[in-house]
Design a protein around this motif. Structure first.
Motif, PDB file in Angstrom:
ATOM      1  N   ARG A   3      15.948  27.385  25.014  1.00  0.00           N
ATOM      2  CA  ARG A   3      15.699  28.820  24.859  1.00  0.00           C
ATOM      3  C   ARG A   3      16.194  29.597  26.074  1.00  0.00           C
ATOM      4  NH1 ARG A   3       9.851  30.736  23.331  1.00  0.00           N
ATOM      5  NH2 ARG A   3      10.417  29.588  21.470  1.00  0.00           N
ATOM      6  N   PHE A   4      15.947  29.070  27.242  1.00  0.00           N
ATOM      7  CA  PHE A   4      16.396  29.726  28.472  1.00  0.00           C
ATOM      8  C   PHE A   4      17.908  29.910  28.457  1.00  0.00           C
ATOM      9  CE2 PHE A   4      17.999  29.532  32.823  1.00  0.00           C
ATOM     10  CZ  PHE A   4      17.280  30.553  33.417  1.00  0.00           C
ATOM     11  N   LEU A   5      18.641  28.858  28.136  1.00  0.00           N
ATOM     12  CA  LEU A   5      20.103  28.939  28.119  1.00  0.00           C
ATOM     13  C   LEU A   5      20.611  29.833  26.991  1.00  0.00           C
ATOM     14  CD1 LEU A   5      20.989  25.226  28.919  1.00  0.00           C
ATOM     15  CD2 LEU A   5      21.275  27.210  30.434  1.00  0.00           C
ATOM     16  N   ARG A   6      19.996  29.764  25.835  1.00  0.00           N
ATOM     17  CA  ARG A   6      20.440  30.588  24.696  1.00  0.00           C
ATOM     18  C   ARG A   6      20.289  32.077  24.962  1.00  0.00           C
ATOM     19  NH1 ARG A   6      18.178  27.680  19.239  1.00  0.00           N
ATOM     20  NH2 ARG A   6      19.875  26.176  19.050  1.00  0.00           N
ATOM     21  N   HIS A   7      19.285  32.442  25.726  1.00  0.00           N
ATOM     22  CA  HIS A   7      19.000  33.860  25.952  1.00  0.00           C
ATOM     23  C   HIS A   7      19.670  34.431  27.197  1.00  0.00           C
ATOM     24  CE1 HIS A   7      15.906  33.042  22.948  1.00  0.00           C
ATOM     25  NE2 HIS A   7      16.048  34.315  22.662  1.00  0.00           N
ATOM     26  N   ARG A   8      20.511  33.661  27.852  1.00  0.00           N
ATOM     27  CA  ARG A   8      21.244  34.204  28.997  1.00  0.00           C
ATOM     28  C   ARG A   8      22.239  35.241  28.509  1.00  0.00           C
ATOM     29  NH1 ARG A   8      24.548  31.415  32.223  1.00  0.00           N
ATOM     30  NH2 ARG A   8      24.010  32.795  33.900  1.00  0.00           N
ATOM     31  N   ARG A   9      22.309  36.341  29.197  1.00  0.00           N
ATOM     32  CA  ARG A   9      23.253  37.398  28.837  1.00  0.00           C
ATOM     33  C   ARG A   9      24.621  37.165  29.462  1.00  0.00           C
ATOM     34  NH1 ARG A   9      20.854  42.792  27.228  1.00  0.00           N
ATOM     35  NH2 ARG A   9      18.738  42.245  26.676  1.00  0.00           N
ATOM     36  N   HIS A  10      24.707  36.272  30.401  1.00  0.00           N
ATOM     37  CA  HIS A  10      25.958  36.003  31.100  1.00  0.00           C
ATOM     38  C   HIS A  10      26.626  34.773  30.501  1.00  0.00           C
ATOM     39  CE1 HIS A  10      24.485  38.820  34.069  1.00  0.00           C
ATOM     40  NE2 HIS A  10      23.379  38.126  34.132  1.00  0.00           N
ATOM     41  N   ASN A  11      27.941  34.789  30.430  1.00  0.00           N
ATOM     42  CA  ASN A  11      28.680  33.639  29.928  1.00  0.00           C
ATOM     43  C   ASN A  11      29.241  32.788  31.052  1.00  0.00           C
ATOM     44  OD1 ASN A  11      28.338  33.962  27.160  1.00  0.00           O
ATOM     45  ND2 ASN A  11      29.965  35.479  27.051  1.00  0.00           N
ATOM     46  N   ASP A  12      28.905  33.124  32.290  1.00  0.00           N
ATOM     47  CA  ASP A  12      29.413  32.372  33.417  1.00  0.00           C
ATOM     48  C   ASP A  12      28.600  31.089  33.626  1.00  0.00           C
ATOM     49  OD1 ASP A  12      27.229  33.959  34.030  1.00  0.00           O
ATOM     50  OD2 ASP A  12      27.787  34.222  36.114  1.00  0.00           O
ATOM     51  N   ASP A  13      29.096  30.238  34.493  1.00  0.00           N
ATOM     52  CA  ASP A  13      28.387  29.004  34.817  1.00  0.00           C
ATOM     53  C   ASP A  13      27.056  29.325  35.481  1.00  0.00           C
ATOM     54  OD1 ASP A  13      30.699  27.816  33.945  1.00  0.00           O
ATOM     55  OD2 ASP A  13      31.322  27.095  35.908  1.00  0.00           O
ATOM     56  N   LEU A  14      26.109  28.425  35.311  1.00  0.00           N
ATOM     57  CA  LEU A  14      24.798  28.579  35.931  1.00  0.00           C
ATOM     58  C   LEU A  14      24.447  27.279  36.640  1.00  0.00           C
ATOM     59  CD1 LEU A  14      22.060  30.025  36.359  1.00  0.00           C
ATOM     60  CD2 LEU A  14      21.348  29.036  34.166  1.00  0.00           C
ATOM     61  N   THR A  15      24.305  27.331  37.960  1.00  0.00           N
ATOM     62  CA  THR A  15      23.913  26.155  38.727  1.00  0.00           C
ATOM     63  C   THR A  15      22.442  26.289  39.098  1.00  0.00           C
ATOM     64  OG1 THR A  15      26.148  25.864  39.599  1.00  0.00           O
ATOM     65  CG2 THR A  15      24.360  24.786  40.805  1.00  0.00           C
ATOM     66  N   LEU A  16      21.684  25.250  38.769  1.00  0.00           N
ATOM     67  CA  LEU A  16      20.246  25.211  39.060  1.00  0.00           C
ATOM     68  C   LEU A  16      19.908  23.948  39.827  1.00  0.00           C
ATOM     69  CD1 LEU A  16      18.884  26.162  35.522  1.00  0.00           C
ATOM     70  CD2 LEU A  16      18.946  27.651  37.527  1.00  0.00           C
ATOM     71  N   THR A  17      18.910  24.038  40.679  1.00  0.00           N
ATOM     72  CA  THR A  17      18.380  22.842  41.321  1.00  0.00           C
ATOM     73  C   THR A  17      17.421  22.169  40.352  1.00  0.00           C
ATOM     74  OG1 THR A  17      16.464  23.956  42.279  1.00  0.00           O
ATOM     75  CG2 THR A  17      18.509  23.952  43.600  1.00  0.00           C
ATOM     76  N   PHE A  18      17.129  20.905  40.604  1.00  0.00           N
ATOM     77  CA  PHE A  18      16.158  20.207  39.770  1.00  0.00           C
ATOM     78  C   PHE A  18      14.811  20.928  39.822  1.00  0.00           C
ATOM     79  CE2 PHE A  18      18.343  15.790  40.261  1.00  0.00           C
ATOM     80  CZ  PHE A  18      19.439  16.267  39.564  1.00  0.00           C
ATOM     81  N   PHE A  19      14.443  21.439  40.999  1.00  0.00           N
ATOM     82  CA  PHE A  19      13.183  22.183  41.142  1.00  0.00           C
ATOM     83  C   PHE A  19      13.174  23.415  40.239  1.00  0.00           C
ATOM     84  CE2 PHE A  19      10.708  25.567  43.204  1.00  0.00           C
ATOM     85  CZ  PHE A  19       9.449  24.980  43.182  1.00  0.00           C
ATOM     86  N   GLU A  20      14.280  24.147  40.199  1.00  0.00           N
ATOM     87  CA  GLU A  20      14.348  25.340  39.348  1.00  0.00           C
ATOM     88  C   GLU A  20      14.231  24.966  37.869  1.00  0.00           C
ATOM     89  OE1 GLU A  20      17.084  28.424  41.889  1.00  0.00           O
ATOM     90  OE2 GLU A  20      18.068  26.637  41.065  1.00  0.00           O
ATOM     91  N   ILE A  21      14.847  23.865  37.479  1.00  0.00           N
ATOM     92  CA  ILE A  21      14.730  23.410  36.083  1.00  0.00           C
ATOM     93  C   ILE A  21      13.291  23.057  35.771  1.00  0.00           C
ATOM     94  CG2 ILE A  21      15.394  21.599  34.446  1.00  0.00           C
ATOM     95  CD1 ILE A  21      18.145  21.556  35.909  1.00  0.00           C
ATOM     96  N   GLU A  22      12.613  22.399  36.691  1.00  0.00           N
ATOM     97  CA  GLU A  22      11.198  22.075  36.484  1.00  0.00           C
ATOM     98  C   GLU A  22      10.358  23.339  36.317  1.00  0.00           C
ATOM     99  OE1 GLU A  22      10.767  17.769  38.690  1.00  0.00           O
ATOM    100  OE2 GLU A  22      10.562  19.571  39.925  1.00  0.00           O
ATOM    101  N   ARG A  23      10.661  24.376  37.059  1.00  0.00           N
ATOM    102  CA  ARG A  23       9.945  25.659  36.907  1.00  0.00           C
ATOM    103  C   ARG A  23      10.215  26.258  35.540  1.00  0.00           C
ATOM    104  NH1 ARG A  23      10.695  29.905  41.262  1.00  0.00           N
ATOM    105  NH2 ARG A  23       9.055  30.852  40.022  1.00  0.00           N
ATOM    106  N   ILE A  24      11.438  26.172  35.069  1.00  0.00           N
ATOM    107  CA  ILE A  24      11.804  26.735  33.769  1.00  0.00           C
ATOM    108  C   ILE A  24      11.079  26.007  32.635  1.00  0.00           C
ATOM    109  CG2 ILE A  24      13.698  27.004  32.100  1.00  0.00           C
ATOM    110  CD1 ILE A  24      15.521  27.480  34.615  1.00  0.00           C
ATOM    111  N   ILE A  25      11.078  24.680  32.694  1.00  0.00           N
ATOM    112  CA  ILE A  25      10.470  23.918  31.595  1.00  0.00           C
ATOM    113  C   ILE A  25       8.971  23.703  31.775  1.00  0.00           C
ATOM    114  CG2 ILE A  25      12.652  22.776  31.072  1.00  0.00           C
ATOM    115  CD1 ILE A  25      11.472  20.219  32.348  1.00  0.00           C
ATOM    116  N   GLY A  26       8.464  23.954  32.989  1.00  0.00           N
ATOM    117  CA  GLY A  26       7.032  23.817  33.227  1.00  0.00           C
ATOM    118  C   GLY A  26       6.553  22.381  33.261  1.00  0.00           C
ATOM    119  N   ALA A  27       7.444  21.454  33.615  1.00  0.00           N
ATOM    120  CA  ALA A  27       7.094  20.036  33.674  1.00  0.00           C
ATOM    121  C   ALA A  27       8.026  19.338  34.659  1.00  0.00           C
ATOM    122  CB  ALA A  27       7.227  19.399  32.288  1.00  0.00           C
TER     123      ALA A  27
END
Length: 108
Positions: A3-27
């Motif tokens: 859902r996070f990726l589908r709702h991005r308004r930008h078509n550019d690349d997105l670099t995330l840290t593992f910590f940021e991904i954990e915050r996004i998914i809540g696990a």
């Protein structure tokens, strides 16, 4: 994550840290995220991997990077759905994303 990726308004690349991904998914992410094959975009031969389907279904490919990072690259240039809300790329996830990660699902 889907859902996070589908709702991005930008078509550019997105670099995330593992910590940021954990915050996004809540696990927490599993230890296997440190292996390049966990981020593979190829279909698995012998098992179902929900994380791969999350980014592929959202139109992205995952590219593991250095120092616990991953870059999500758009697989196509289709536009975002009408009415998509803007999501913070580095901030806390919007309401509802944490609930998707419950029940043992790593990335949804």
């Amino acid at each position: 994550m889907r859902r996070f990726l589908r709702h991005r308004r930008h078509n550019d690349d997105l670099t995330l840290t593992f910590f940021e991904i954990e915050r996004i998914i809540g696990a927490p992410l599993p230890k296997a995220v440190g292996k390049a094959e966990w981020w593979s975009n190829a279909p698995p031969k012998d098992r179902y991997e929900v994380q791969r389907n999350a980014w592929l279904d959202a139109g992205y490919h995952a590219v593991p990077g250095p120092k616990e990072t991953v870059t999500f690259r758009r697989a196509d240039t289709s536009s975002r759905p009408a009415g998509s809300e803007a999501l913070s790329e580095r901030g806390a996830p919007p309401e509802g994303l944490r609930q998707e990660a419950s029940g043992g699902t790593i990335i949804k």
